[in-house]
Design an enzyme around this catalytic site. Structure first.
Site, PDB file in Angstrom:
ATOM      1  CE  LYS A 127      -3.817   1.862   2.837  1.00  0.00           C
ATOM      2  NZ  LYS A 127      -4.683   1.569   4.003  1.00  0.00           N
ATOM      3  CB  SER A 183      -7.588   3.885   2.594  1.00  0.00           C
ATOM      4  OG  SER A 183      -6.898   3.097   3.550  1.00  0.00           O
ATOM      5  CB  SER A 222      -8.462   0.705   5.180  1.00  0.00           C
ATOM      6  OG  SER A 222      -8.991   1.982   5.426  1.00  0.00           O
TER       7      SER A 222
END
Length: 514
Positions: A132, A207, A231
Protein backbone atom coordinates in the site's frame (compact mmCIF):
# COMPACT_ATOMS: atom_id res chain seq x y z
CA UNK A 1 -32.53 64.83 -23.71
CA UNK A 2 -33.21 61.08 -23.26
CA UNK A 3 -33.40 59.70 -19.71
CA UNK A 4 -31.59 56.39 -19.06
CA UNK A 5 -33.49 54.25 -16.59
CA UNK A 6 -31.57 52.03 -14.17
CA UNK A 7 -32.41 48.32 -14.15
CA UNK A 8 -34.60 47.30 -11.23
CA UNK A 9 -33.22 45.00 -8.52
CA UNK A 10 -35.63 42.28 -9.68
CA UNK A 11 -34.35 42.55 -13.25
CA UNK A 12 -30.75 42.43 -12.03
CA UNK A 13 -31.39 39.31 -9.95
CA UNK A 14 -33.06 37.69 -12.95
CA UNK A 15 -30.08 38.39 -15.18
CA UNK A 16 -27.64 37.13 -12.56
CA UNK A 17 -29.72 33.97 -12.20
CA UNK A 18 -29.68 33.43 -15.95
CA UNK A 19 -25.93 33.98 -16.02
CA UNK A 20 -25.45 31.49 -13.18
CA UNK A 21 -27.54 28.85 -14.92
CA UNK A 22 -25.63 29.42 -18.15
CA UNK A 23 -22.28 29.02 -16.40
CA UNK A 24 -23.51 25.84 -14.67
CA UNK A 25 -24.75 24.45 -17.99
CA UNK A 26 -21.41 25.19 -19.65
CA UNK A 27 -19.54 23.56 -16.76
CA UNK A 28 -21.68 20.42 -16.91
CA UNK A 29 -21.35 20.28 -20.69
CA UNK A 30 -17.58 20.46 -20.39
CA UNK A 31 -17.62 17.75 -17.73
CA UNK A 32 -20.11 15.49 -19.52
CA UNK A 33 -17.52 13.29 -21.30
CA UNK A 34 -15.66 12.76 -18.01
CA UNK A 35 -18.87 11.93 -16.14
CA UNK A 36 -19.94 9.43 -18.82
CA UNK A 37 -16.52 7.75 -18.82
CA UNK A 38 -16.55 7.50 -15.03
CA UNK A 39 -20.05 6.19 -14.40
CA UNK A 40 -21.08 4.41 -17.59
CA UNK A 41 -21.28 0.67 -16.84
CA UNK A 42 -18.43 -1.33 -18.37
CA UNK A 43 -17.56 -4.99 -18.73
CA UNK A 44 -15.02 -6.53 -16.33
CA UNK A 45 -11.43 -6.82 -17.47
CA UNK A 46 -10.44 -10.07 -19.14
CA UNK A 47 -8.01 -12.30 -17.27
CA UNK A 48 -5.09 -13.33 -19.44
CA UNK A 49 -1.55 -14.62 -19.10
CA UNK A 50 0.04 -17.85 -17.82
CA UNK A 51 -2.24 -19.99 -15.62
CA UNK A 52 0.11 -19.64 -12.65
CA UNK A 53 -0.96 -16.00 -12.31
CA UNK A 54 -4.04 -17.38 -10.55
CA UNK A 55 -2.07 -19.50 -8.10
CA UNK A 56 -1.71 -18.73 -4.42
CA UNK A 57 1.57 -17.48 -2.96
CA UNK A 58 1.95 -20.88 -1.30
CA UNK A 59 1.62 -22.70 -4.65
CA UNK A 60 4.04 -20.32 -6.34
CA UNK A 61 6.61 -20.73 -3.55
CA UNK A 62 6.48 -24.52 -3.89
CA UNK A 63 6.78 -24.38 -7.67
CA UNK A 64 9.74 -21.96 -7.54
CA UNK A 65 11.64 -23.94 -4.91
CA UNK A 66 11.02 -27.23 -6.71
CA UNK A 67 12.20 -25.49 -9.93
CA UNK A 68 8.92 -26.23 -11.70
CA UNK A 69 8.95 -22.47 -12.31
CA UNK A 70 11.67 -19.87 -11.96
CA UNK A 71 11.22 -16.70 -9.96
CA UNK A 72 12.32 -14.71 -13.01
CA UNK A 73 9.55 -16.31 -15.04
CA UNK A 74 6.93 -15.58 -12.37
CA UNK A 75 8.03 -12.01 -11.65
CA UNK A 76 8.18 -11.12 -15.35
CA UNK A 77 4.67 -12.48 -15.95
CA UNK A 78 3.26 -10.37 -13.10
CA UNK A 79 5.12 -7.28 -14.32
CA UNK A 80 3.63 -7.65 -17.78
CA UNK A 81 0.18 -8.16 -16.29
CA UNK A 82 0.53 -5.01 -14.14
CA UNK A 83 1.48 -2.98 -17.19
CA UNK A 84 -1.46 -4.39 -19.13
CA UNK A 85 -4.17 -3.73 -16.54
CA UNK A 86 -3.00 -0.49 -14.96
CA UNK A 87 -3.68 1.39 -18.19
CA UNK A 88 -7.34 0.87 -17.28
CA UNK A 89 -7.25 0.76 -13.47
CA UNK A 90 -4.84 3.59 -12.57
CA UNK A 91 -3.92 1.79 -9.35
CA UNK A 92 -0.13 1.38 -9.48
CA UNK A 93 1.51 4.55 -8.14
CA UNK A 94 5.14 3.31 -7.93
CA UNK A 95 7.06 0.35 -9.31
CA UNK A 96 10.52 -1.22 -9.01
CA UNK A 97 10.39 -3.65 -11.89
CA UNK A 98 14.11 -3.59 -12.71
CA UNK A 99 15.05 -4.19 -9.07
CA UNK A 100 12.44 -6.96 -8.85
CA UNK A 101 13.94 -8.68 -11.89
CA UNK A 102 17.37 -8.58 -10.27
CA UNK A 103 15.99 -10.01 -7.02
CA UNK A 104 14.18 -12.76 -8.93
CA UNK A 105 17.39 -13.71 -10.74
CA UNK A 106 19.28 -13.77 -7.44
CA UNK A 107 16.53 -15.98 -5.96
CA UNK A 108 16.85 -18.46 -8.84
CA UNK A 109 20.62 -18.60 -8.38
CA UNK A 110 20.20 -19.11 -4.66
CA UNK A 111 17.69 -21.91 -5.20
CA UNK A 112 20.01 -23.66 -7.68
CA UNK A 113 22.87 -23.38 -5.20
CA UNK A 114 20.79 -24.63 -2.26
CA UNK A 115 19.56 -27.60 -4.27
CA UNK A 116 23.17 -28.64 -4.52
CA UNK A 117 23.92 -27.83 -0.85
CA UNK A 118 20.52 -28.92 0.54
CA UNK A 119 20.26 -25.83 2.74
CA UNK A 120 17.17 -24.08 4.06
CA UNK A 121 15.55 -21.33 1.98
CA UNK A 122 13.14 -18.52 2.91
CA UNK A 123 9.59 -19.82 2.67
CA UNK A 124 8.41 -17.42 -0.07
CA UNK A 125 11.68 -16.87 -1.91
CA UNK A 126 11.04 -15.22 -5.29
CA UNK A 127 7.25 -14.74 -4.88
CA UNK A 128 5.91 -11.27 -5.92
CA UNK A 129 3.95 -9.01 -3.56
CA UNK A 130 2.44 -5.50 -3.64
CA UNK A 131 2.30 -2.85 -0.90
CA UNK A 132 0.00 0.00 0.00
CA UNK A 133 1.29 3.49 -0.79
CA UNK A 134 0.91 4.40 2.89
CA UNK A 135 3.82 2.08 3.76
CA UNK A 136 7.28 3.58 3.75
CA UNK A 137 9.64 1.96 1.25
CA UNK A 138 13.05 3.22 0.06
CA UNK A 139 12.68 5.58 -2.90
CA UNK A 140 8.93 5.11 -3.21
CA UNK A 141 6.43 7.99 -2.92
CA UNK A 142 5.16 8.20 0.66
CA UNK A 143 2.32 10.73 0.50
CA UNK A 144 -0.72 8.89 1.94
CA UNK A 145 -2.66 10.67 -0.82
CA UNK A 146 -1.94 14.14 0.64
CA UNK A 147 -0.96 16.99 -1.66
CA UNK A 148 1.08 18.59 1.13
CA UNK A 149 3.29 15.47 1.14
CA UNK A 150 3.67 15.28 -2.63
CA UNK A 151 7.30 14.60 -3.52
CA UNK A 152 8.07 12.95 -0.19
CA UNK A 153 9.96 9.65 -0.54
CA UNK A 154 10.37 6.74 1.82
CA UNK A 155 13.74 6.07 3.42
CA UNK A 156 13.46 2.79 5.33
CA UNK A 157 10.73 0.13 5.40
CA UNK A 158 8.98 -0.66 8.66
CA UNK A 159 9.45 -3.94 10.55
CA UNK A 160 6.47 -5.72 8.97
CA UNK A 161 7.67 -4.98 5.43
CA UNK A 162 11.22 -5.99 6.32
CA UNK A 163 9.93 -9.30 7.71
CA UNK A 164 8.04 -9.92 4.48
CA UNK A 165 11.17 -9.30 2.41
CA UNK A 166 13.24 -11.49 4.74
CA UNK A 167 10.73 -14.28 4.03
CA UNK A 168 11.71 -14.01 0.37
CA UNK A 169 8.91 -11.91 -1.13
CA UNK A 170 9.81 -9.61 -4.03
CA UNK A 171 8.13 -6.18 -3.85
CA UNK A 172 6.81 -5.06 -7.25
CA UNK A 173 5.22 -1.73 -6.36
CA UNK A 174 2.62 0.16 -4.35
CA UNK A 175 -1.11 0.78 -4.88
CA UNK A 176 -3.23 3.92 -4.64
CA UNK A 177 -5.10 5.05 -1.50
CA UNK A 178 -7.76 7.55 -0.46
CA UNK A 179 -6.75 10.96 0.89
CA UNK A 180 -5.15 10.41 4.32
CA UNK A 181 -6.37 6.78 4.05
CA UNK A 182 -9.73 7.74 5.56
CA UNK A 183 -12.36 7.07 2.91
CA UNK A 184 -13.80 3.99 1.27
CA UNK A 185 -12.56 4.66 -2.26
CA UNK A 186 -9.05 5.17 -3.63
CA UNK A 187 -9.06 8.73 -4.92
CA UNK A 188 -6.82 11.69 -4.13
CA UNK A 189 -5.39 14.69 -5.95
CA UNK A 190 -1.85 13.29 -5.97
CA UNK A 191 -2.57 10.23 -8.13
CA UNK A 192 -6.21 10.50 -9.22
CA UNK A 193 -8.98 7.91 -9.06
CA UNK A 194 -8.48 4.14 -9.15
CA UNK A 195 -10.99 1.73 -10.65
CA UNK A 196 -12.26 -1.79 -10.12
CA UNK A 197 -11.37 -4.62 -12.55
CA UNK A 198 -14.90 -6.00 -12.19
CA UNK A 199 -16.16 -2.84 -13.92
CA UNK A 200 -14.36 0.44 -14.49
CA UNK A 201 -17.44 2.33 -13.31
CA UNK A 202 -17.14 0.58 -9.93
CA UNK A 203 -14.95 1.64 -7.03
CA UNK A 204 -12.19 -0.68 -5.76
CA UNK A 205 -12.93 0.55 -2.24
CA UNK A 206 -10.49 2.12 0.18
CA UNK A 207 -8.31 3.00 1.57
CA UNK A 208 -6.33 -0.02 0.28
CA UNK A 209 -8.36 -0.17 -2.94
CA UNK A 210 -5.58 0.38 -5.45
CA UNK A 211 -3.58 -2.51 -4.04
CA UNK A 212 -6.60 -4.82 -3.80
CA UNK A 213 -7.72 -4.06 -7.37
CA UNK A 214 -4.30 -5.02 -8.72
CA UNK A 215 -4.38 -8.35 -6.87
CA UNK A 216 -7.89 -9.02 -8.22
CA UNK A 217 -6.64 -8.26 -11.75
CA UNK A 218 -3.80 -10.83 -11.34
CA UNK A 219 -1.11 -8.19 -10.76
CA UNK A 220 0.21 -10.11 -7.74
CA UNK A 221 -0.87 -13.12 -5.66
CA UNK A 222 -0.97 -11.15 -2.38
CA UNK A 223 -0.58 -7.61 -1.04
CA UNK A 224 -0.06 -5.87 2.32
CA UNK A 225 -2.74 -3.45 3.51
CA UNK A 226 -3.79 -1.61 6.68
CA UNK A 227 -7.19 -1.18 8.34
CA UNK A 228 -8.49 1.32 10.91
CA UNK A 229 -12.18 1.25 9.99
CA UNK A 230 -12.52 -1.21 7.09
CA UNK A 231 -9.58 -0.28 4.82
CA UNK A 232 -8.60 -3.93 4.28
CA UNK A 233 -11.99 -5.63 4.51
CA UNK A 234 -13.96 -3.23 2.28
CA UNK A 235 -11.56 -3.44 -0.72
CA UNK A 236 -11.42 -7.22 -0.25
CA UNK A 237 -15.22 -7.44 -0.51
CA UNK A 238 -15.50 -5.07 -3.48
CA UNK A 239 -12.73 -6.84 -5.45
CA UNK A 240 -13.76 -10.42 -4.70
CA UNK A 241 -10.77 -11.22 -2.47
CA UNK A 242 -9.99 -12.55 0.98
CA UNK A 243 -8.85 -9.87 3.41
CA UNK A 244 -7.72 -10.06 7.02
CA UNK A 245 -7.39 -7.49 9.79
CA UNK A 246 -5.40 -9.07 12.65
CA UNK A 247 -6.10 -8.74 16.36
CA UNK A 248 -5.24 -5.23 17.52
CA UNK A 249 -1.61 -4.79 18.53
CA UNK A 250 -0.21 -7.94 16.90
CA UNK A 251 1.46 -6.30 13.87
CA UNK A 252 3.65 -3.18 14.21
CA UNK A 253 2.45 0.01 12.53
CA UNK A 254 5.96 1.48 12.39
CA UNK A 255 6.84 2.59 8.87
CA UNK A 256 3.23 3.42 7.99
CA UNK A 257 1.16 6.61 7.95
CA UNK A 258 0.38 6.02 11.64
CA UNK A 259 3.99 6.30 12.80
CA UNK A 260 3.18 9.10 15.24
CA UNK A 261 0.22 7.32 16.86
CA UNK A 262 0.34 4.93 19.79
CA UNK A 263 -2.01 3.88 22.54
CA UNK A 264 -5.52 2.98 21.41
CA UNK A 265 -4.80 3.73 17.74
CA UNK A 266 -1.92 1.25 17.84
CA UNK A 267 -4.56 -1.39 18.54
CA UNK A 268 -7.40 -0.03 16.38
CA UNK A 269 -5.29 0.25 13.22
CA UNK A 270 -3.57 -2.90 12.03
CA UNK A 271 -1.54 -3.93 9.02
CA UNK A 272 -3.14 -6.84 7.20
CA UNK A 273 -3.33 -8.46 3.80
CA UNK A 274 -5.54 -9.26 0.79
CA UNK A 275 -5.21 -12.31 -1.45
CA UNK A 276 -7.17 -14.53 -3.81
CA UNK A 277 -6.59 -17.74 -1.81
CA UNK A 278 -7.38 -18.17 1.89
CA UNK A 279 -4.38 -20.44 2.48
CA UNK A 280 -2.08 -17.40 2.20
CA UNK A 281 -3.66 -15.45 5.07
CA UNK A 282 -2.28 -17.24 8.13
CA UNK A 283 1.21 -17.72 6.71
CA UNK A 284 1.52 -14.00 5.95
CA UNK A 285 0.23 -13.13 9.42
CA UNK A 286 2.82 -15.39 11.06
CA UNK A 287 5.57 -13.54 9.20
CA UNK A 288 4.28 -10.04 10.05
CA UNK A 289 3.27 -10.59 13.69
CA UNK A 290 5.27 -9.49 16.70
CA UNK A 291 6.16 -6.16 18.34
CA UNK A 292 8.84 -3.91 16.86
CA UNK A 293 12.37 -3.77 18.25
CA UNK A 294 12.40 -1.51 21.36
CA UNK A 295 15.56 0.13 19.98
CA UNK A 296 13.55 1.17 16.94
CA UNK A 297 10.34 2.07 18.78
CA UNK A 298 10.55 3.04 22.47
CA UNK A 299 6.81 2.34 22.81
CA UNK A 300 7.10 -1.25 21.57
CA UNK A 301 5.63 -2.40 24.90
CA UNK A 302 2.21 -1.15 23.74
CA UNK A 303 1.98 -4.03 21.25
CA UNK A 304 0.86 -7.54 22.05
CA UNK A 305 3.49 -10.31 22.21
CA UNK A 306 3.71 -12.57 19.20
CA UNK A 307 0.99 -15.26 19.42
CA UNK A 308 1.81 -18.90 19.98
CA UNK A 309 0.67 -20.72 16.83
CA UNK A 310 -0.58 -24.15 17.90
CA UNK A 311 -0.96 -25.43 14.33
CA UNK A 312 -3.88 -27.71 15.20
CA UNK A 313 -6.97 -28.27 13.09
CA UNK A 314 -10.07 -26.65 14.55
CA UNK A 315 -12.95 -28.94 15.47
CA UNK A 316 -15.81 -27.06 13.81
CA UNK A 317 -18.34 -29.10 15.76
CA UNK A 318 -17.09 -27.58 19.00
CA UNK A 319 -17.64 -23.97 17.89
CA UNK A 320 -20.44 -21.62 18.86
CA UNK A 321 -21.08 -19.28 15.93
CA UNK A 322 -22.77 -15.95 16.46
CA UNK A 323 -24.87 -14.87 13.48
CA UNK A 324 -25.52 -11.12 13.52
CA UNK A 325 -28.69 -9.97 11.80
CA UNK A 326 -31.69 -7.69 12.23
CA UNK A 327 -34.77 -9.04 13.95
CA UNK A 328 -36.96 -6.65 12.00
CA UNK A 329 -39.74 -4.43 13.19
CA UNK A 330 -39.82 -0.74 14.02
CA UNK A 331 -36.29 0.80 14.10
CA UNK A 332 -35.18 2.58 17.25
CA UNK A 333 -32.71 5.03 15.66
CA UNK A 334 -31.94 6.75 12.35
CA UNK A 335 -28.65 4.88 12.11
CA UNK A 336 -30.50 1.59 12.47
CA UNK A 337 -32.68 2.51 9.48
CA UNK A 338 -29.60 3.14 7.34
CA UNK A 339 -27.66 0.07 8.43
CA UNK A 340 -30.53 -2.39 8.11
CA UNK A 341 -30.84 -2.20 4.30
CA UNK A 342 -28.63 -5.24 3.64
CA UNK A 343 -28.88 -6.56 0.09
CA UNK A 344 -30.21 -10.01 -0.74
CA UNK A 345 -26.81 -11.16 -2.04
CA UNK A 346 -25.06 -10.39 1.23
CA UNK A 347 -27.86 -11.92 3.30
CA UNK A 348 -27.75 -15.08 1.19
CA UNK A 349 -23.96 -15.35 1.60
CA UNK A 350 -24.33 -15.18 5.39
CA UNK A 351 -27.13 -17.77 5.34
CA UNK A 352 -25.03 -20.19 3.28
CA UNK A 353 -22.05 -19.83 5.61
CA UNK A 354 -24.25 -20.43 8.65
CA UNK A 355 -25.89 -23.49 7.12
CA UNK A 356 -22.52 -24.99 6.18
CA UNK A 357 -21.19 -24.50 9.72
CA UNK A 358 -24.39 -25.98 11.16
CA UNK A 359 -23.88 -29.03 8.92
CA UNK A 360 -20.38 -29.42 10.38
CA UNK A 361 -21.88 -29.61 13.87
CA UNK A 362 -21.34 -26.01 15.02
CA UNK A 363 -23.86 -24.43 17.40
CA UNK A 364 -25.52 -21.35 15.85
CA UNK A 365 -26.29 -18.53 18.27
CA UNK A 366 -28.53 -15.78 16.78
CA UNK A 367 -27.54 -12.23 17.74
CA UNK A 368 -29.79 -9.32 16.87
CA UNK A 369 -28.22 -5.98 16.08
CA UNK A 370 -31.14 -4.09 17.62
CA UNK A 371 -30.07 -5.49 21.02
CA UNK A 372 -26.42 -4.44 20.59
CA UNK A 373 -26.69 -0.64 20.39
CA UNK A 374 -25.83 -0.77 16.70
CA UNK A 375 -26.71 2.90 16.33
CA UNK A 376 -23.81 3.75 18.68
CA UNK A 377 -21.08 1.76 16.92
CA UNK A 378 -19.81 4.54 14.68
CA UNK A 379 -19.70 7.06 17.53
CA UNK A 380 -17.88 4.55 19.77
CA UNK A 381 -15.29 3.92 17.06
CA UNK A 382 -14.83 7.65 16.42
CA UNK A 383 -14.54 8.37 20.15
CA UNK A 384 -11.88 5.71 20.63
CA UNK A 385 -9.81 7.12 17.77
CA UNK A 386 -10.13 10.73 18.97
CA UNK A 387 -9.69 9.78 22.62
CA UNK A 388 -6.32 8.19 21.88
CA UNK A 389 -4.83 11.69 21.66
CA UNK A 390 -4.50 11.71 17.88
CA UNK A 391 -4.33 14.89 15.84
CA UNK A 392 -7.53 16.41 14.53
CA UNK A 393 -8.36 15.14 11.05
CA UNK A 394 -7.85 18.56 9.45
CA UNK A 395 -4.36 18.61 11.03
CA UNK A 396 -3.67 15.22 9.46
CA UNK A 397 -4.83 16.58 6.09
CA UNK A 398 -2.57 19.64 6.37
CA UNK A 399 0.25 17.93 8.30
CA UNK A 400 0.30 21.08 10.42
CA UNK A 401 -1.49 22.91 13.21
CA UNK A 402 -2.29 25.59 10.62
CA UNK A 403 -5.35 24.24 8.85
CA UNK A 404 -8.37 25.62 6.98
CA UNK A 405 -11.79 27.08 7.68
CA UNK A 406 -15.12 27.28 5.89
CA UNK A 407 -13.48 29.22 3.06
CA UNK A 408 -11.97 25.90 1.95
CA UNK A 409 -15.41 24.87 0.65
CA UNK A 410 -15.41 27.86 -1.69
CA UNK A 411 -11.87 26.99 -2.78
CA UNK A 412 -13.06 23.46 -3.53
CA UNK A 413 -15.98 24.70 -5.64
CA UNK A 414 -13.53 26.87 -7.59
CA UNK A 415 -11.21 23.91 -8.14
CA UNK A 416 -8.44 25.42 -5.98
CA UNK A 417 -8.53 23.17 -2.91
CA UNK A 418 -5.78 20.55 -2.44
CA UNK A 419 -8.34 18.26 -0.78
CA UNK A 420 -11.06 15.90 -2.01
CA UNK A 421 -14.72 16.35 -1.11
CA UNK A 422 -14.89 13.30 1.20
CA UNK A 423 -11.83 14.53 3.15
CA UNK A 424 -13.32 17.98 3.61
CA UNK A 425 -16.63 16.45 4.60
CA UNK A 426 -14.98 14.32 7.29
CA UNK A 427 -13.05 17.32 8.63
CA UNK A 428 -16.17 19.47 8.99
CA UNK A 429 -18.17 16.52 10.32
CA UNK A 430 -15.60 16.20 13.09
CA UNK A 431 -16.25 19.85 13.99
CA UNK A 432 -20.01 19.34 13.99
CA UNK A 433 -19.81 16.24 16.17
CA UNK A 434 -17.66 18.08 18.71
CA UNK A 435 -20.16 20.96 18.84
CA UNK A 436 -23.24 18.84 19.55
CA UNK A 437 -21.67 15.93 21.45
CA UNK A 438 -21.02 15.68 25.18
CA UNK A 439 -17.52 16.11 26.58
CA UNK A 440 -14.84 13.61 25.57
CA UNK A 441 -14.86 12.15 29.08
CA UNK A 442 -18.59 11.40 28.85
CA UNK A 443 -18.25 10.05 25.31
CA UNK A 444 -15.48 7.69 26.43
CA UNK A 445 -17.73 6.38 29.22
CA UNK A 446 -20.56 5.82 26.70
CA UNK A 447 -18.15 4.01 24.36
CA UNK A 448 -16.98 1.85 27.26
CA UNK A 449 -20.58 0.87 28.05
CA UNK A 450 -21.17 -0.14 24.41
CA UNK A 451 -17.95 -2.16 24.41
CA UNK A 452 -18.92 -3.98 27.62
CA UNK A 453 -22.33 -4.83 26.16
CA UNK A 454 -20.75 -6.23 23.00
CA UNK A 455 -18.10 -8.24 24.83
CA UNK A 456 -20.72 -9.77 27.12
CA UNK A 457 -22.95 -10.60 24.14
CA UNK A 458 -20.09 -12.16 22.19
CA UNK A 459 -18.56 -13.99 25.15
CA UNK A 460 -19.99 -17.42 24.34
CA UNK A 461 -19.13 -17.20 20.60
CA UNK A 462 -15.83 -18.24 19.01
CA UNK A 463 -16.91 -17.02 15.55
CA UNK A 464 -19.07 -14.09 14.43
CA UNK A 465 -20.62 -13.88 10.96
CA UNK A 466 -22.06 -10.73 9.41
CA UNK A 467 -21.85 -8.77 6.13
CA UNK A 468 -18.87 -6.45 5.68
CA UNK A 469 -21.07 -4.02 3.73
CA UNK A 470 -24.73 -4.09 2.71
CA UNK A 471 -23.74 -4.66 -0.95
CA UNK A 472 -20.71 -6.22 -2.70
CA UNK A 473 -20.22 -3.44 -5.28
CA UNK A 474 -20.67 0.31 -5.52
CA UNK A 475 -20.31 3.05 -8.06
CA UNK A 476 -17.52 5.61 -7.97
CA UNK A 477 -20.26 8.21 -7.44
CA UNK A 478 -19.68 9.85 -4.06
CA UNK A 479 -23.37 9.60 -3.10
CA UNK A 480 -23.18 5.83 -3.35
CA UNK A 481 -19.97 5.96 -1.32
CA UNK A 482 -21.61 7.99 1.43
CA UNK A 483 -24.54 5.60 1.64
CA UNK A 484 -22.24 2.59 2.02
CA UNK A 485 -19.98 4.42 4.48
CA UNK A 486 -22.94 5.18 6.73
CA UNK A 487 -24.18 1.62 6.37
CA UNK A 488 -20.79 0.06 7.21
CA UNK A 489 -21.72 -1.79 10.40
CA UNK A 490 -18.43 -3.66 11.00
CA UNK A 491 -16.53 -0.93 12.87
CA UNK A 492 -17.13 -2.66 16.19
CA UNK A 493 -14.35 -5.04 15.10
CA UNK A 494 -11.92 -2.09 15.20
CA UNK A 495 -12.82 -0.50 18.52
CA UNK A 496 -13.00 -3.94 20.18
CA UNK A 497 -9.59 -4.73 18.58
CA UNK A 498 -10.91 -8.08 17.30
CA UNK A 499 -9.45 -9.85 14.31
CA UNK A 500 -11.71 -9.99 11.26
CA UNK A 501 -11.62 -11.62 7.84
CA UNK A 502 -13.53 -10.59 4.73
CA UNK A 503 -14.42 -13.79 2.92
CA UNK A 504 -14.27 -13.85 -0.84
CA UNK A 505 -17.75 -13.55 -2.35
CA UNK A 506 -19.18 -12.89 -5.78
CA UNK A 507 -19.51 -9.39 -7.21
CA UNK A 508 -22.15 -8.43 -9.78
CA UNK A 509 -19.77 -9.09 -12.70
CA UNK A 510 -17.07 -11.69 -12.21
CA UNK A 511 -13.73 -11.64 -13.98
CA UNK A 512 -13.54 -14.09 -16.89
CA UNK A 513 -10.45 -15.88 -18.18
CA UNK A 514 -9.63 -14.95 -21.75
Amino acid sequence: MLAVSKPSSRSLRKRLGQLGRLLLALYLLRKLPTILRRYWPTRPLKLSGPPFLQWSAVQLARAIQSRELTSSQVVEAYIQRLREVDVHLHCLVAERFDAAREEALAADQRIAQKHDERGALPEFLGVPILLKEAFEYPGFPYTNGLMCRKGRRGARPGPAVRRIEAAGFVVLGTGNVSEACMWMESYNLVYGRSRNPHGLHLSPGGSSGGTAALVAALGAPVALTADIGGSTRIPALLNGLFGHKPTGGICPNLGTHLDEFHGAVCRICQMGMVCRHAEDLLLLLKIMAGPPDPKEDPLAYEYRPCPVWHGKDVDLGSLTVGCLSFRGGWPTSAMEVLISSIGKGQSLAVERAVEWLRAQGATIHPLYLEDLEVGQWFESWSTRVQGAGTARFREVLCQSKRTFGLAEILRYLMGLSPHTLPALGLAFLEDAVEMISPSMEKRLLQAQEVEQLLRQSFQRCQVLIMPTLPRPALSTLNGSMLQQRIQDDSRFVSFLTLHSSAVRSSVPQGLAWE
